[in-house]
Motif scaffolding. Structure first.
Motif, short mmCIF file in Angstrom:
data_model
loop_
_atom_site.label_atom_id
_atom_site.label_comp_id
_atom_site.label_asym_id
_atom_site.label_seq_id
_atom_site.Cartn_x
_atom_site.Cartn_y
_atom_site.Cartn_z
N TYR A 159 0.85 -1.19 0.00
CA TYR A 159 0.00 0.00 0.00
C TYR A 159 0.89 1.24 0.00
O TYR A 159 1.85 1.34 0.77
N THR A 160 0.56 2.19 -0.88
CA THR A 160 1.26 3.48 -0.89
C THR A 160 0.21 4.58 -0.96
O THR A 160 -0.79 4.45 -1.68
N GLU A 161 0.47 5.65 -0.23
CA GLU A 161 -0.47 6.77 -0.22
C GLU A 161 0.29 8.08 -0.06
O GLU A 161 1.23 8.18 0.73
N SER A 162 -0.12 9.08 -0.81
CA SER A 162 0.31 10.46 -0.58
C SER A 162 -0.95 11.28 -0.43
O SER A 162 -1.93 11.06 -1.14
N ARG A 163 -0.94 12.25 0.49
CA ARG A 163 -2.20 12.90 0.85
C ARG A 163 -1.95 14.31 1.37
O ARG A 163 -0.87 14.61 1.87
N PRO A 164 -2.97 15.16 1.31
CA PRO A 164 -2.91 16.46 2.00
C PRO A 164 -3.20 16.26 3.47
O PRO A 164 -3.64 15.17 3.90
N ASP A 165 -2.98 17.29 4.25
CA ASP A 165 -3.18 17.18 5.69
C ASP A 165 -3.99 18.38 6.17
O ASP A 165 -3.48 19.50 6.18
N HIS A 166 -5.22 18.14 6.57
CA HIS A 166 -6.10 19.19 7.08
C HIS A 166 -6.19 20.35 6.09
O HIS A 166 -6.82 20.23 5.06
N ILE A 167 -5.55 21.47 6.40
CA ILE A 167 -5.58 22.61 5.48
C ILE A 167 -4.26 22.77 4.76
O ILE A 167 -4.03 23.77 4.09
N ASN A 168 -3.42 21.77 4.86
CA ASN A 168 -2.11 21.81 4.20
C ASN A 168 -2.18 21.01 2.91
O ASN A 168 -2.23 19.79 2.92
N PRO A 169 -2.17 21.67 1.75
CA PRO A 169 -2.27 20.93 0.49
C PRO A 169 -0.99 20.19 0.13
O PRO A 169 -1.00 19.34 -0.75
N LEU A 170 0.12 20.48 0.82
CA LEU A 170 1.34 19.70 0.62
C LEU A 170 1.09 18.29 1.13
O LEU A 170 0.23 18.05 1.98
N THR A 171 1.84 17.33 0.64
CA THR A 171 1.47 15.94 0.88
C THR A 171 2.31 15.28 1.96
O THR A 171 3.49 15.54 2.14
N GLY A 172 1.62 14.39 2.68
CA GLY A 172 2.28 13.42 3.51
C GLY A 172 2.30 12.10 2.76
O GLY A 172 1.65 11.94 1.74
N PHE A 173 3.05 11.13 3.26
CA PHE A 173 3.11 9.85 2.57
C PHE A 173 3.11 8.72 3.59
O PHE A 173 3.52 8.89 4.75
N HIS A 174 2.62 7.59 3.16
CA HIS A 174 2.63 6.39 4.00
C HIS A 174 2.76 5.18 3.08
O HIS A 174 1.90 4.94 2.23
N ASN A 175 3.85 4.45 3.23
CA ASN A 175 4.07 3.21 2.50
C ASN A 175 4.02 2.05 3.49
O ASN A 175 4.69 2.09 4.53
N GLU A 176 3.25 1.03 3.16
CA GLU A 176 3.12 -0.09 4.09
C GLU A 176 2.90 -1.38 3.32
O GLU A 176 2.22 -1.39 2.29
N SER A 177 3.47 -2.46 3.84
CA SER A 177 3.19 -3.78 3.28
C SER A 177 2.98 -4.75 4.43
O SER A 177 3.51 -4.57 5.53
N GLN A 178 2.19 -5.82 4.15
CA GLN A 178 1.80 -6.74 5.21
C GLN A 178 1.83 -8.17 4.69
O GLN A 178 0.80 -8.78 4.42
N PRO A 179 3.03 -8.77 4.55
CA PRO A 179 3.09 -10.18 4.13
C PRO A 179 2.73 -11.12 5.29
O PRO A 179 2.98 -10.81 6.46
N SER A 180 2.15 -12.26 4.95
CA SER A 180 1.74 -13.24 5.96
C SER A 180 1.80 -14.62 5.33
O SER A 180 1.53 -14.78 4.12
N ALA A 181 2.13 -15.63 6.14
CA ALA A 181 2.22 -16.99 5.62
C ALA A 181 1.87 -17.98 6.72
O ALA A 181 2.02 -17.70 7.92
N VAL A 182 1.39 -19.16 6.32
CA VAL A 182 1.08 -20.22 7.27
C VAL A 182 1.28 -21.56 6.59
O VAL A 182 1.07 -21.70 5.38
N ILE A 183 1.72 -22.53 7.37
CA ILE A 183 1.72 -23.92 6.93
C ILE A 183 1.07 -24.73 8.04
O ILE A 183 1.35 -24.53 9.23
N ASP A 184 0.17 -25.62 7.65
CA ASP A 184 -0.63 -26.38 8.60
C ASP A 184 -0.51 -27.87 8.28
O ASP A 184 -0.60 -28.27 7.11
N VAL A 185 -0.28 -28.66 9.33
CA VAL A 185 -0.22 -30.12 9.18
C VAL A 185 -1.24 -30.72 10.12
O VAL A 185 -1.19 -30.50 11.34
N GLN A 186 -2.16 -31.50 9.57
CA GLN A 186 -3.23 -32.09 10.35
C GLN A 186 -3.13 -33.60 10.27
O GLN A 186 -3.00 -34.17 9.18
N ASN A 187 -3.18 -34.25 11.46
CA ASN A 187 -3.06 -35.71 11.53
C ASN A 187 -4.25 -36.28 12.29
O ASN A 187 -4.60 -35.80 13.37
#
Length: 1016
Positions: A391-419
């Protein structure tokens, strides 16, 4: 012996939660006289994969098949000398225990076929919760296509905001008290349970098989927090290749203008696109796969509104007779506000204008998931899943038209063994990994945050760098013995928080009013230096055992005990400064003292009963439950000693320049915390009645209550002592932060719901909840209001910040019964079917009460005897209403309802408070409320047959179809009237923003969306 040894090793593997992403089918087999049949054979067949699961009834006639993937099954029961009985289309939801009792007749007849023998009544436990299935996830109009928008539809859930993860609450508790799982593995934001940004595709709704959420009083196999337990389950491949591809588009041309946009229509371009593919890798080897991709691109010229200085006030600042060293910073601050013009502002008074503007906001998100399932043999199966969302975002802030930014990623993994070691012993082992990578910052005109009442706050450029991980090792075992289904498990989660916060220096300047600004009188200066990259570490260890005991054919008890050890937070290199003036003689604790002492006796008993009286033919279930639930709050908040590494201080009553007053390299305003803190404990109880009111349709009437102790409260300490002229701890700033777990919170709620599944082409979900949540400032997790007077916590007792008194949601998916394959015109010609057939209507509706708001005023710290100035409230004038006779967005609250409290002399003389007079305002906390929210979101879609296997779907959706004006929160910062300027000098009660300033989620103006989807 080898199998027993393997079972012992797997059971001793350290881990987290039970198989809450799977389901169970159980029941008792009897003959017509009511005697149990031992040794009856059962075959449970998945209709999507063709996989079969076999078992036999024990000596008590009981069978249990657990760890079944959610889906639709066919259940066949056969015993020698009896006619075979078959249950078709048995829908098994995630986390559900489905009870199918069979009554066999003697041989000589034909196979008995029963379709959906009940509506899936909950006959095994007493929790309040529910399931959202794939049909709802795929077909309901969710603005932004985020799975969190589906949780509104679950009994006991409340959305206190616009549909993001941090807006979802259960049982009156904090958003920090929820546990989020994907396929049984941690899927949280780690630092907080929720992700830091509006990641809508963290798991695509097209990749979700089902979502289950339990709100209160769930059994011992769930925990880790006292709040909601949310379990998302990813889709699996089927025995045939299936797939889809889609795109949904939106454009501002089809949207309505926000009510606060002064006629402007924010330019919007929004695209959501992706595809699924699933099927068998090898039917013979029973290996199946499923892959998903979904992306979104959003560009909007965001509407900005706020309160800014007038031209007259700007000129007044420029004409100040101050030395250039003092005047220059003041003019720089004023010039950072937008310039009002007749086209973009509306005068409020000679000092302030309401300003309207815009700024670009760009968002891009890419989500992917891959899963493989392999049934190796009748005794062993494996699945593995990996997903990521960038996820990437650039945005204004309240009354400030200049931008802030936020870059985020969220990887996840699972392995399951059922007996399945024997028909009565099953084990499930999982290893999971979850990660959050985040970088956040802003580009601002000023190097510091500035707050000047009544103007909109100007933000700082400070940001955060974060790389957090969680590693989960989970083992659960199930033992079947007669009428007992015994489950036990152990869990281990290793938590890592690697962050630099802030990653640049953070300055905050506070001017109480415009007069102080003109006098260059800064009430408070707060400075926090940047932190190095640090590594907090903590390990959770949980264990549980429960017995689901069929006391009789109509009564099931669920009795369990859970143990939770949340460990000790610490820094990997031993860095961190622990501050506790109440328990450490020198304020700063010695290095030999841990950040806090952990609770070692978090034992959680859980008990519930479900009774389906025989004389009501199994169509009524009376359920009750009680449990004790623990949580340790926000992981990030536990690491405050790391924040104390950097330079922190407060300065009061300052003038520019202020740098010469700073003491570099010191921390005189640390964050303190009780080293003897207790884990939050929530007592929860329920009483409910479920009734099958029609085939596949269930009505529920429920009451639940919670009483929560050791709730987080964020207060302040180090008061000023008038006798000595110094604070209690002279080396530190007055009123530095101190965190405790001593608050109390409670909730009582009545809940009703009507649920109908989609098997006949009509799905319904209707929920209403009346609730009242009360606390003295602490909600739970890491949420708390700082008290007005730290020595009077009882003065803070009031409705919770999240006390949404009335909450109603309704949704439906209806296949219009016209056309081929449907009830009407089943034999229609192709042209007629193309016109009249294949239509589907869907809709969601919301009605929510407004949330409580706290009325505050700005004061100098010297106005108070202890000089601690936090969330100060005014005095209430008896007999004057809190609201005006006619509420408008310009005046939602009545400024004439209050008076200024007693203040200490401003000349520095001794502060003598007269008898019977309090320097703290007598207005209660959360005395007023924000506007409520309601809207209706309909959807219409049409399916066109393309060839033998493919279908083309066209969909049109309208969010807030009636274009109801959705108002944001009014300004609740009050100031005494100034007859020379205005009778409402800081615009108290003014609503200047919409409820939701983003183009997705709830509370937007009317928006239209169109989509095409190909399925095969």
């Amino acid at each position: 012996m080898k199998r027993l040894w393997a079972l012992f090793l797997m059971f001793c593997s350290i881990s987290l939660m039970a198989q809450t992403d799977r389901g169970t089918i159980t029941g008792t087999v009897r003959d017509q006289s009511g005697r149990v049949i031992a040794g009856a054979n059962l075959v449970i067949r998945s209709l999507s994969t063709g996989l079969e699961y076999r078992t036999v009834t024990d000596g008590a006639g009981v069978y249990v098949v657990t760890s079944l993937v959610t889906g639709i099954y066919q259940v066949t029961v056969q015993s020698e000398g009896f006619v075979r009985q078959q249950f078709n289309d048995v829908n098994l939801d995630v986390g559900q225990t489905r009870t199918l009792d069979a009554k066999l007749t003697v041989a000589g007849g034909v196979t008995q076929v029963e379709v959906q023998p009940d509506s899936g009544l909950s006959k095994s436990s007493g929790e309040i919760g529910g399931v959202v299935n794939y049909t709802q996830a795929a077909d309901l109009p969710i603005n932004g296509r985020s799975f969190t928008g589906l949780l509104d539809l679950i009994p006991g859930a409340m959305d206190s905001g616009t549909g993001q993860m941090q807006d979802i609450r259960f049982g009156g508790l904090s958003d920090e008290d929820n546990t989020w799982h994907l396929d049984g593995i941690d899927n949280s934001g780690i630092n907080n349970p929720f992700v830091d940004v509006n990641m809508r595709l963290e798991v695509s709704t097209e990749a979700i098989a089902e979502v289950r959420a339990n709100a209160v009083a769930y059994s011992a196999d769930q925990g880790g927090s006292p709040g909601g337990q949310i379990e998302e389950v990813s889709k699996t491949g089927r025995d045939k290749f299936t797939g889809s591809a889609w795109e949904f588009i939106r454009n501002s041309v089809f949207d309505a203008s926000p009510w606060d946009a002064a006629g402007q229509l924010p330019g919007l371009h929004y695209n959501d696109f992706g595809g699924n593919l699933g099927g068998p890798i090898s039917k013979k080897r029973k290996i199946f796969f499923f892959v998903n991709y979904e992306g979104s691109r959003e560009s909007i010229n965001q509407i900005l509104t706020g309160i800014i200085p007038t031209i007259a006030f700007r000129n007044q600042v420029a004409a100040l007779p101050l030395p250039s060293a003092q005047l220059s910073p003041l003019t720089q601050i004023i010039n950072s506000f937008p310039v009002p013009t007749p086209q973009n502002s509306s005068p409020i008074d000679p000092i302030s204008d309401q300003w309207f503007g815009s700024g670009p906001q760009l968002t891009a998100e890419n989500s992917g998931l891959a899963r493989v399932d392999w049934k190796i043999n009748d005794k062993m199966s494996v699945f593995a899943r990996f997903n990521d969302d960038a996820y990437t975002e650039s945005r204004p802030d309240h009354i400030n038209p200049l931008t802030g930014f936020h870059n985020e990623s969220q990887p996840s993994a699972v392995i399951d063994v059922q007996n399945t070691f024997t028909p009565t012993i099953l084990n499930d082992f999982r290893y999971g990994f979850n990660r959050t990578v985040s970088l956040e910052g802003q580009s601002t005109q000023l190097p510091y945050l500035v707050s000047i009442s009544p103007f909109t706050q100007l933000d700082t450029s400070s940001g955060t760098t974060r790389n957090d991980n969680s590693y989960s090792f989970i083992d659960n075992a199930t033992f079947l013995h007669g009428k007992h289904t015994i489950k036990a498990g152990v869990s281990f989660i290793a938590m890592q928080e690697n962050k630099a916060s802030p990653n640049s220096p953070d300055w905050e300047l506070t001017f109480n009013n415009t007069t102080d600004f003109l006098n260059n009188y800064i009430d408070q200066v707060y400075f926090r230096g940047s932190n190095p990259l640090t590594g907090a570490r903590m390990k959770w260890t949980f264990g549980y055992a429960l017995d689901e005991f069929k006391v009789s054919p109509t009564l099931t008890m669920n009795v369990g005990l859970r143990y939770e050890y949340f460990g000790q937070d610490h820094e990997v290199l031993g860095r961190g400064i622990s501050v506790d003036p109440l328990h450490c003689p020198n304020v700063v604790c010695p290095k030999s003292v841990p950040w806090y002492y952990p609770d070692l006796l978090d034992l959680s008993p859980r008990v519930s009963a479900a009774w389906a009286p025989a004389y009501l033919h199994g169509k009524t279930v009376i359920r009750a439950g009680y449990g004790l639930y623990y949580g340790d709050g926000q992981f990030g908040s536990l690491g405050d000693p790391i924040g104390n590494i950097s330079t922190d201080y407060n300065l009061y009553n300052q003038h520019f320049p202020i740098l010469e007053n700073a003491t570099a390299g010191t921390n005189t305003s640390p964050t303190g915390a009780d080293i003897h803190r207790k884990d939050t404990g929530a007592h929860e109880w329920t009483l409910s009645v479920q009734q099958q009111v029609a085939p596949r349709t269930t009505f529920q009437l429920a009451y639940f209550g919670t009483a929560v102790e050791h709730v987080f409260n964020d207060t302040v300490t180090n008061p000023y002592n008038p006798a000595t002229g110094l604070p209690a701890y002279p080396a530190y700033d007055i009123g530095f932060e101190y965190k405790e777990f001593t608050n109390h919170a409670s909730t009582n709620a009545f809940q009703t719901s009507l649920q109908r599944d989609f098997s006949t082409g009509l799905q319904l979900s209707i929920n209403y909840e009346w609730s009242h949540s009360i606390n003295n400032g602490g909600i739970g997790g890491g949420e708390s209001d700082t008290p007005e007077n730290p020595n009077c916590m009882t003065c803070e007792r009031a409705s919770s910040d999240q006390d949404m008194r009335h909450y109603f949601t309704a949704s439906t998916v209806w296949q219009v019964p016209v056309g081929r394959g449907r009830a009407l015109l089943n034999n229609a010609s192709r042209p007629v079917d193309e016109i009249l057939g294949g239509w589907q209507l869907s809709a969601i509706g919301y009605v929510r009460s407004g949330l409580p708001l706290n009325v505050t005023l700005n004061r100098s710290n010297t106005d108070l005897p202890n000089q601690i100035n936090q969330n100060e409230r005014p005095n209430l004038i008896p007999g004057v209403p809190l609201y005006p006779a006619h509420k408008t967005t310009n005046l939602w609250l009545n400024p004439a309802a209050f008076a200024y409290p007693f203040s200490c002399p401003s000349d520095g003389s001794a502060c003598v408070v007269p008898p019977g007079v309090s320097p703290w305002g007598n207005l209660g906390r959360n005395a007023v409320r924000a506007p409520g929210v309601w809207q209706i979101d309909p959807s219409l879609q049409k399916h066109f047959k393309v060839g033998e296997r493919a279908t083309l779907m066209f969909r049109a959706e309208a969010f807030n179809a009636l274009n109801v004006a959705q108002y944001g929160q009014p300004n609740t910062n009050w100031a005494p009237p100034d007859p020379g300027v205005s009778d409402n000098p800081n615009s108290y009660g003014l609503i200047s923003n919409s409820y939701n300033t983003n183009p997705t989620g709830t509370g937007t103006p009317r928006e239209l969306q169109f989509g095409l989807k190909v399925e095969f």
